[in-house]
Design a protein around this motif. Structure first.
Motif, mmCIF file in Angstrom:
data_model
loop_
_atom_site.group_PDB
_atom_site.id
_atom_site.type_symbol
_atom_site.label_atom_id
_atom_site.label_comp_id
_atom_site.label_asym_id
_atom_site.label_seq_id
_atom_site.Cartn_x
_atom_site.Cartn_y
_atom_site.Cartn_z
ATOM 1 N N ILE A 95 71.240 81.580 21.623
ATOM 2 C CA ILE A 95 71.555 81.112 20.262
ATOM 3 C C ILE A 95 72.414 82.151 19.544
ATOM 4 O O ILE A 95 73.408 81.808 18.896
ATOM 5 C CB ILE A 95 70.263 80.809 19.472
ATOM 6 C CG1 ILE A 95 69.568 79.579 20.077
ATOM 7 C CG2 ILE A 95 70.567 80.597 17.996
ATOM 8 C CD1 ILE A 95 68.126 79.417 19.653
ATOM 9 N N GLN A 96 72.035 83.408 19.670
ATOM 10 C CA GLN A 96 72.797 84.483 19.020
ATOM 11 C C GLN A 96 74.230 84.521 19.546
ATOM 12 O O GLN A 96 75.175 84.645 18.774
ATOM 13 C CB GLN A 96 72.100 85.830 19.245
ATOM 14 C CG GLN A 96 72.568 86.916 18.334
ATOM 15 C CD GLN A 96 72.419 86.566 16.856
ATOM 16 O OE1 GLN A 96 71.515 85.865 16.428
ATOM 17 N NE2 GLN A 96 73.336 87.034 16.046
ATOM 18 N N ARG A 97 74.387 84.386 20.866
ATOM 19 C CA ARG A 97 75.721 84.369 21.461
ATOM 20 C C ARG A 97 76.504 83.133 21.002
ATOM 21 O O ARG A 97 77.702 83.211 20.735
ATOM 22 C CB ARG A 97 75.627 84.409 22.985
ATOM 23 C CG ARG A 97 75.207 85.780 23.509
ATOM 24 C CD ARG A 97 75.029 85.853 25.009
ATOM 25 N NE ARG A 97 76.027 85.126 25.757
ATOM 26 C CZ ARG A 97 75.813 84.613 26.977
ATOM 27 N NH1 ARG A 97 74.637 84.774 27.572
ATOM 28 N NH2 ARG A 97 76.771 83.960 27.607
ATOM 29 N N SER A 98 75.802 81.997 20.880
ATOM 30 C CA SER A 98 76.449 80.766 20.415
ATOM 31 C C SER A 98 76.953 80.916 18.990
ATOM 32 O O SER A 98 78.037 80.425 18.645
ATOM 33 C CB SER A 98 75.477 79.586 20.490
ATOM 34 O OG SER A 98 75.100 79.328 21.810
ATOM 35 N N ARG A 99 76.178 81.574 18.156
ATOM 36 C CA ARG A 99 76.582 81.795 16.763
ATOM 37 C C ARG A 99 77.864 82.606 16.668
ATOM 38 O O ARG A 99 78.608 82.491 15.702
ATOM 39 C CB ARG A 99 75.467 82.515 16.006
ATOM 40 C CG ARG A 99 74.310 81.642 15.669
ATOM 41 C CD ARG A 99 73.253 82.416 14.932
ATOM 42 N NE ARG A 99 72.220 81.512 14.463
ATOM 43 C CZ ARG A 99 70.977 81.874 14.243
ATOM 44 N NH1 ARG A 99 70.597 83.128 14.438
ATOM 45 N NH2 ARG A 99 70.097 80.993 13.817
ATOM 46 N N LYS A 100 78.097 83.436 17.677
ATOM 47 C CA LYS A 100 79.306 84.271 17.701
ATOM 48 C C LYS A 100 80.475 83.553 18.371
ATOM 49 O O LYS A 100 81.498 84.160 18.633
ATOM 50 C CB LYS A 100 79.012 85.576 18.431
ATOM 51 C CG LYS A 100 78.030 86.455 17.691
ATOM 52 C CD LYS A 100 77.726 87.714 18.464
ATOM 53 C CE LYS A 100 76.697 88.557 17.724
ATOM 54 N NZ LYS A 100 76.313 89.741 18.490
ATOM 55 N N ALA B 72 66.733 82.728 22.235
ATOM 56 C CA ALA B 72 67.222 83.531 21.106
ATOM 57 C C ALA B 72 68.523 84.246 21.463
ATOM 58 O O ALA B 72 69.456 84.302 20.647
ATOM 59 C CB ALA B 72 66.165 84.532 20.660
ATOM 60 N N VAL B 73 68.606 84.761 22.670
ATOM 61 C CA VAL B 73 69.824 85.449 23.116
ATOM 62 C C VAL B 73 70.982 84.447 23.187
ATOM 63 O O VAL B 73 72.084 84.725 22.707
ATOM 64 C CB VAL B 73 69.598 86.129 24.493
ATOM 65 C CG1 VAL B 73 70.909 86.609 25.089
ATOM 66 C CG2 VAL B 73 68.609 87.274 24.363
ATOM 67 N N ALA C 95 74.555 77.901 13.608
ATOM 68 C CA ALA C 95 74.448 79.024 12.664
ATOM 69 C C ALA C 95 73.334 78.792 11.649
ATOM 70 O O ALA C 95 72.785 79.745 11.092
ATOM 71 C CB ALA C 95 75.772 79.248 11.953
ATOM 72 N N ARG D 134 67.217 78.387 11.935
ATOM 73 C CA ARG D 134 66.454 79.494 11.357
ATOM 74 C C ARG D 134 65.380 80.038 12.290
ATOM 75 O O ARG D 134 64.832 81.102 12.054
ATOM 76 C CB ARG D 134 65.809 79.044 10.050
ATOM 77 C CG ARG D 134 66.816 78.715 8.964
ATOM 78 C CD ARG D 134 66.165 78.399 7.635
ATOM 79 N NE ARG D 134 65.134 77.378 7.713
ATOM 80 C CZ ARG D 134 65.318 76.082 7.509
ATOM 81 N NH1 ARG D 134 66.515 75.635 7.226
ATOM 82 N NH2 ARG D 134 64.337 75.237 7.590
ATOM 83 N N GLY D 135 65.031 79.287 13.288
ATOM 84 C CA GLY D 135 64.018 79.758 14.229
ATOM 85 C C GLY D 135 62.593 79.525 13.762
ATOM 86 O O GLY D 135 61.666 80.116 14.315
#
Length: 193
Positions: free
Chosen positions: A16-21, A13-14, A68, A71-72
């Motif tokens: 993925i979140q960084r990848s989205r940014k 999750a961390v 992006a 959805r998880g």
């Protein structure tokens, strides 16, 4: 029977979140985490080392572009594998459209290929030869199964996914997975009889 890698979902999750940014290094960490398992699954679906490498690269490129949209609802690896299955199906259909008859055998022992988990070596050479021959027959039969059945058989019997995971990857019902698996196994039995 192989299983998909079990990784720390919080860690994913961390990343993925960084990848989205836009953090390419974080996505690179996800690639390194899952590339071997994903490649092995793709190899079992396409049966050719170079094609599997190409498809694996395509899958990670598609995932990078769509991270992006993740959805998880399922694990990151399940999401990747679903992209892989769809990419394998699309690739096979496009190859079939270019050729009148495409036969992609599953190579039992490719020098540069991944382990296919053949039966354990037998100290008796004739037994080892019989095992290699049987493995080759099974792989050839898998390669000749219709796509819908082959994907389900590989996911269940080779990769070890459960019905719910396969249904999520293929975006179909639990019952559809069961019926395709039953039919695929029946066709395999007839081919191997």
């Amino acid at each position: 029977m192989e299983r998909h890698p079990v990784k720390d979902a919080a860690d994913d999750a961390v990343l993925i979140q960084r990848s989205r940014k836009g953090d390419a290094d974080a996505f690179g960490d996800l690639v390194r985490r899952y590339q071997d398992a994903l490649f092995n699954g793709i190899y079992r679906m396409v049966g050719d080392y170079q094609d599997a490498a190409d498809v694996t690269q395509d899958v990670f490129l598609k995932a990078y572009r769509a991270v992006a949209d993740f959805r998880g609802n399922a694990s990151f690896y399940t999401w990747l594998y679903r992209i892989a299955v769809n990419t394998c199906i699309s690739r096979r259909r496009s190859l079939a459209a270019r050729k009148a008859h495409l036969h992609v055998p599953f190579a039992a022992e490719e020098a540069d290929g991944p382990d296919f988990d053949p039966p354990a070596a037998d100290p008796q050479p004739h037994k080892a030869a019989e095992n290699r021959e049987e493995c080759s027959r099974i792989e050839e039969a898998l390669g000749n199964l219709p796509e819908d059945y082959r994907v389900v058989v590989v996911l269940k019997d080779v990769e070890g996914y459960n019905y719910a995971e396969i249904a999520a990857m293929l975006d179909c019902s639990h019952g559809t997975v069961k019926s395709r698996l039953f039919r695929g196994r029946e066709i395999l039995r007839k081919m191997l009889a």
